[in-house]
Design a protein around this motif. Structure first.
Motif, PDB file in Angstrom:
ATOM      1  N   VAL A   1      65.673  51.060  84.364  1.00  0.00           N
ATOM      2  CA  VAL A   1      66.861  50.586  84.200  1.00  0.00           C
ATOM      3  C   VAL A   1      67.042  49.357  84.851  1.00  0.00           C
ATOM      4  O   VAL A   1      67.522  48.298  84.284  1.00  0.00           O
ATOM      5  CB  VAL A   1      67.959  51.748  84.731  1.00  0.00           C
ATOM      6  N   ARG A   2      66.552  48.934  86.053  1.00  0.00           N
ATOM      7  CA  ARG A   2      66.777  47.849  86.710  1.00  0.00           C
ATOM      8  C   ARG A   2      65.974  46.655  85.920  1.00  0.00           C
ATOM      9  O   ARG A   2      66.769  45.707  85.631  1.00  0.00           O
ATOM     10  CB  ARG A   2      66.341  47.784  87.973  1.00  0.00           C
TER      11      ARG A   2
ATOM     12  N   GLU B   1      62.439  61.159  90.808  1.00  0.00           N
ATOM     13  CA  GLU B   1      62.702  59.878  91.513  1.00  0.00           C
ATOM     14  C   GLU B   1      61.360  60.105  92.765  1.00  0.00           C
ATOM     15  O   GLU B   1      61.350  59.629  93.651  1.00  0.00           O
ATOM     16  CB  GLU B   1      63.889  59.978  92.588  1.00  0.00           C
TER      17      GLU B   1
ATOM     18  N   VAL C   1      67.980  45.277  82.594  1.00  0.00           N
ATOM     19  CA  VAL C   1      68.840  44.179  82.660  1.00  0.00           C
ATOM     20  C   VAL C   1      68.175  42.954  82.704  1.00  0.00           C
ATOM     21  O   VAL C   1      68.467  41.713  82.109  1.00  0.00           O
ATOM     22  CB  VAL C   1      69.568  44.003  83.874  1.00  0.00           C
TER      23      VAL C   1
ATOM     24  N   THR D   1      75.837  49.250  78.357  1.00  0.00           N
ATOM     25  CA  THR D   1      76.238  48.848  79.767  1.00  0.00           C
ATOM     26  C   THR D   1      75.188  47.769  80.101  1.00  0.00           C
ATOM     27  O   THR D   1      75.441  46.837  80.836  1.00  0.00           O
ATOM     28  CB  THR D   1      76.483  49.970  80.692  1.00  0.00           C
ATOM     29  N   SER D   2      73.891  48.116  79.984  1.00  0.00           N
ATOM     30  CA  SER D   2      72.820  47.095  80.329  1.00  0.00           C
ATOM     31  C   SER D   2      72.916  45.809  79.882  1.00  0.00           C
ATOM     32  O   SER D   2      72.937  44.824  80.312  1.00  0.00           O
ATOM     33  CB  SER D   2      71.360  47.849  80.012  1.00  0.00           C
TER      34      SER D   2
ATOM     35  N   ARG E   1      74.311  53.675  78.144  1.00  0.00           N
ATOM     36  CA  ARG E   1      73.246  53.143  78.915  1.00  0.00           C
ATOM     37  C   ARG E   1      72.697  51.779  78.686  1.00  0.00           C
ATOM     38  O   ARG E   1      72.943  50.793  79.100  1.00  0.00           O
ATOM     39  CB  ARG E   1      71.959  54.298  78.853  1.00  0.00           C
TER      40      ARG E   1
ATOM     41  N   GLU F   1      75.931  44.748  78.376  1.00  0.00           N
ATOM     42  CA  GLU F   1      76.995  44.215  78.933  1.00  0.00           C
ATOM     43  C   GLU F   1      76.703  43.220  80.220  1.00  0.00           C
ATOM     44  O   GLU F   1      77.358  42.266  80.803  1.00  0.00           O
ATOM     45  CB  GLU F   1      77.936  45.116  79.198  1.00  0.00           C
ATOM     46  N   MET F   2      76.012  43.844  81.028  1.00  0.00           N
ATOM     47  CA  MET F   2      75.808  43.394  82.459  1.00  0.00           C
ATOM     48  C   MET F   2      74.804  41.905  82.130  1.00  0.00           C
ATOM     49  O   MET F   2      75.190  40.774  82.842  1.00  0.00           O
ATOM     50  CB  MET F   2      74.796  44.346  83.350  1.00  0.00           C
TER      51      MET F   2
ATOM     52  N   PRO G   1      68.496  58.944  78.780  1.00  0.00           N
ATOM     53  CA  PRO G   1      68.740  60.198  79.768  1.00  0.00           C
ATOM     54  C   PRO G   1      67.542  61.207  79.692  1.00  0.00           C
ATOM     55  O   PRO G   1      67.214  61.669  78.670  1.00  0.00           O
ATOM     56  CB  PRO G   1      70.030  60.573  79.385  1.00  0.00           C
TER      57      PRO G   1
ATOM     58  N   LYS H   1      75.497  38.159  83.078  1.00  0.00           N
ATOM     59  CA  LYS H   1      74.517  37.425  84.346  1.00  0.00           C
ATOM     60  C   LYS H   1      74.243  36.182  83.697  1.00  0.00           C
ATOM     61  O   LYS H   1      73.849  35.327  84.406  1.00  0.00           O
ATOM     62  CB  LYS H   1      73.528  38.242  84.654  1.00  0.00           C
TER      63      LYS H   1
ATOM     64  N   PHE I   1      64.267  55.262  87.249  1.00  0.00           N
ATOM     65  CA  PHE I   1      65.292  54.253  87.413  1.00  0.00           C
ATOM     66  C   PHE I   1      65.009  52.666  87.661  1.00  0.00           C
ATOM     67  O   PHE I   1      65.677  51.780  87.318  1.00  0.00           O
ATOM     68  CB  PHE I   1      65.953  54.916  88.694  1.00  0.00           C
ATOM     69  N   GLU I   2      63.712  52.345  88.076  1.00  0.00           N
ATOM     70  CA  GLU I   2      63.235  51.104  87.981  1.00  0.00           C
ATOM     71  C   GLU I   2      63.183  50.434  86.583  1.00  0.00           C
ATOM     72  O   GLU I   2      63.555  49.557  86.594  1.00  0.00           O
ATOM     73  CB  GLU I   2      61.765  51.102  88.415  1.00  0.00           C
TER      74      GLU I   2
END
Lengths: 292, 292, 292
Positions: free
Chosen positions: C273-274, C263, C277, C52-53, C49, C55-56, C250, C60, C270-271
């Motif tokens: 997570v966004r 949710e 990044v 990957t964040s 998690r 990496e993105m 998680p 960017k 989940f916000e």
């Protein structure tokens, strides 16, 4: 086409669209995607062949590939597939390619998830990108499917490829025959000898004997499998002049097929690998384009 | 130069060409490749140092690097190296960098394979890109190889680096000396004491004591190795003023070399790492250019 | 800001600078870095998690990401963290993101190393990028920290997130409350019931029950944890209208939080997570910019 889950989910038109686009890519056409998309490959089961093919295809249509180490992921800590994929969506991914051990794992991703899901193999289920590359290989060779005699030989009941291909080829008008030892047929109606098949087949699709999944018992050696169900040098000589040999690889040389035949003139085994990249470019491009 | 397999396969001219190109890259020259090439790094044995160096070098000359997870690959299911590399060729790769456990694994890739093969270490065999970066380090320092006294100290019989370097340095006109415990000399004629070597050496190349490969027996501790065969603080003071220290790393601090010396003025240990990227850029560029 | 090690190392101004830059990135602002930087992610503990964040985020802002397989690295052969990071510096990296099992591993990197170090989690220590994304989530929601009642619930003594957040939120003026079973409080002063907290909290930050680190004993099941310390459907209804739910994920569904709430409208799980990044883009950009 929002996802690629199984061959049954595709219409005949969608199949032909992908095969035509694969051909266009092979002819040198460039991707027509309007922007750079972010993709990740989630392989919970090892498969460098399929994964490497997707990695190349994704780059060739201009995607950014975000590495994802499935072996280390939170799924191993019990996170659901839904939460994992939703997380990747929130990180900004546009599509995920997934290989997982569970049959139809994708069912839990059908609602609530906005990222595209491309199934690269689900348990003992399907392997639709392999199936599409096989169809592309056949279409390039014969220009049609109608009336072709196609023999699928090997561990049918455990093969994702056999299932995906059987469904699709029959819908496309081919006559599909199965060949395997009695105990491997599962729910398929299968031949147990090459006698009726070797001379009529236009395509012989050999499957990998999955030593990992299926114990070959003592009375059933690699040598005896090769003699009874493998494509021997003798059998290859009985094939139709125009007939071709296919295998999803990796090949067990001298088990499914005599080692000398792997690169023989009628073998398309390595050609299938090349076709796989064009086919996967077409799959991902088609899905991403619809989402743009 | 179609591949890089071992130092013996290189002519003196090819070696100097690579060293000169490495120098040009270090001076800021850009790659002159005509197109983007696709490369994969197949490391069947762990080595993040060498792998990371290749990853950087490949990107610096504009290659696209396709990830390949060797630990998960079909080779572990028994696929031959030939079939694996042929598959990568069909996927569209131009070059593969391979580290494998088997000596001269590349012999089965010499016919039928059209992708370039760069050997990043073969079993107890060679490690030619390390050897070339060592040569580059020495050439930058001394401007020549002729007449230099170079002492290679450590587990010579098990060292890929020792073998690659010994062959190359002797061909280039250097005097190569070996130092190691008697039981580690293998087929090499070696000294067993620093006495005759410490004051005459222009270059002292220390090798890693490979605890993984070689059991140090009870009567032979890390401390006693350091005292007898390691580069101690006292020995460093006996070295020629212009002499340098090299080590392929990772270093066992206070075994091969006193920890305080790792970054001392005459140490080129981390400089070798920097040189490695330029050397590997030169290797890959040279090979890809010939194939363009 | 040369590195990101822990929340204590950051001034209030530095924190607000990062949160503002994250907001700018979310609003579509582009990176203003003058050149392409090379970054590697060294994850010695699994965490797809966070990895990957990063990496993105790195891609960017235009970085080149060099893969580094920590599981295979020389650290497993006993190489020091200093030597590993120094090696990456010499290979040409500008920044390394590290997750390691040892508390404050970064102390050995503070002198002699010129590459930027971004701590992505150190043992039972801190996880500052997670903390900053949590702060960003709260600031976006409430526009301030002063006077907010923030309850952190769960395995506080073993949580990197709890430690990083508690320190930072108190400095920013929030009232931080802790909730956990008595045996999990460690050195924190904690509540052991929701009674005084559920109605006053503006933010409820749930922590993952770390089954890996902490054995839940027989008398203490997942169900009983959920009933006593989890966010049940009933408790959610007692929350303030404007209050939000956070979780670093998680998530153990139906342990820390009822699955139906993951949710729900007030969940920012989940916000987060966004937001992660954008926050990580801001962290890396800030550090690289200062080094340019």
């Amino acid at each position: 086409m929002k996802n690629l889950l199984s061959m049954e989910h595709l219409t005949i038109e969608e199949i032909h669209h992908i095969l035509d686009l694969a051909q266009a890519f092979e002819n040198g056409e460039a991707s027509s995607l309007a922007r750079t998309h972010h993709v990740a490959n989630l392989f919970f089961e090892p498969s460098t062949r399929t994964k490497t093919s997707f990695e190349m295809a994704e780059r060739k249509i201009g995607c950014t590939v975000i590495p994802f180490d499935a072996g280390f992921s939170s799924v191993t800590k019990g996170e659901t597939m839904y939460d994992t994929v939703k997380t990747l969506e929130m990180i900004g991914l546009d599509a995920v390619v997934i290989r997982a051990t569970e049959d139809e794992y994708y069912n839990e991703l059908l609602s609530g998830i906005n990222v595209a899901v491309i199934n690269a193999g689900d348990g003992a289920g399907q392997h639709p990108s392999q199936s599409l590359l096989d169809l592309y290989t056949i279409k390039k060779e014969f220009g049609k499917f109608e009336g072709l005699n196609i023999t699928i030989a090997g561990d049918i009941s455990h093969s994702r490829v056999a299932k995906s291909n059987a469904v699709a080829l029959q819908r496309l008008g081919a006559n599909v025959h199965f060949l395997c030892p009695e105990e491997w047929a599962g729910s398929f109606e299968a031949h147990h000898s090459w006698d009726d098949l070797i001379e009529i087949s236009d395509v012989i699709m050999l499957l990998r004997v999955q030593h990992e999944r299926h114990k070959v018992n003592k009375s059933f050696s690699k040598e005896s499998y090769h003699q009874e169900y493998g494509l021997t040098i003798e059998r290859e000589q009985q094939m139709k002049e125009s007939a071709i040999i296919m295998h999803p690889a990796p090949v067990n040389r001298d088990v499914e097929i005599a080692s000398e035949l792997v690169e023989c003139e009628r073998s398309r085994i390595f050609e299938q690998v090349r076709n796989g990249v064009y086919t996967r470019m077409a799959i991902i491009e088609t899905i991403l384009k619809e989402r743009e």
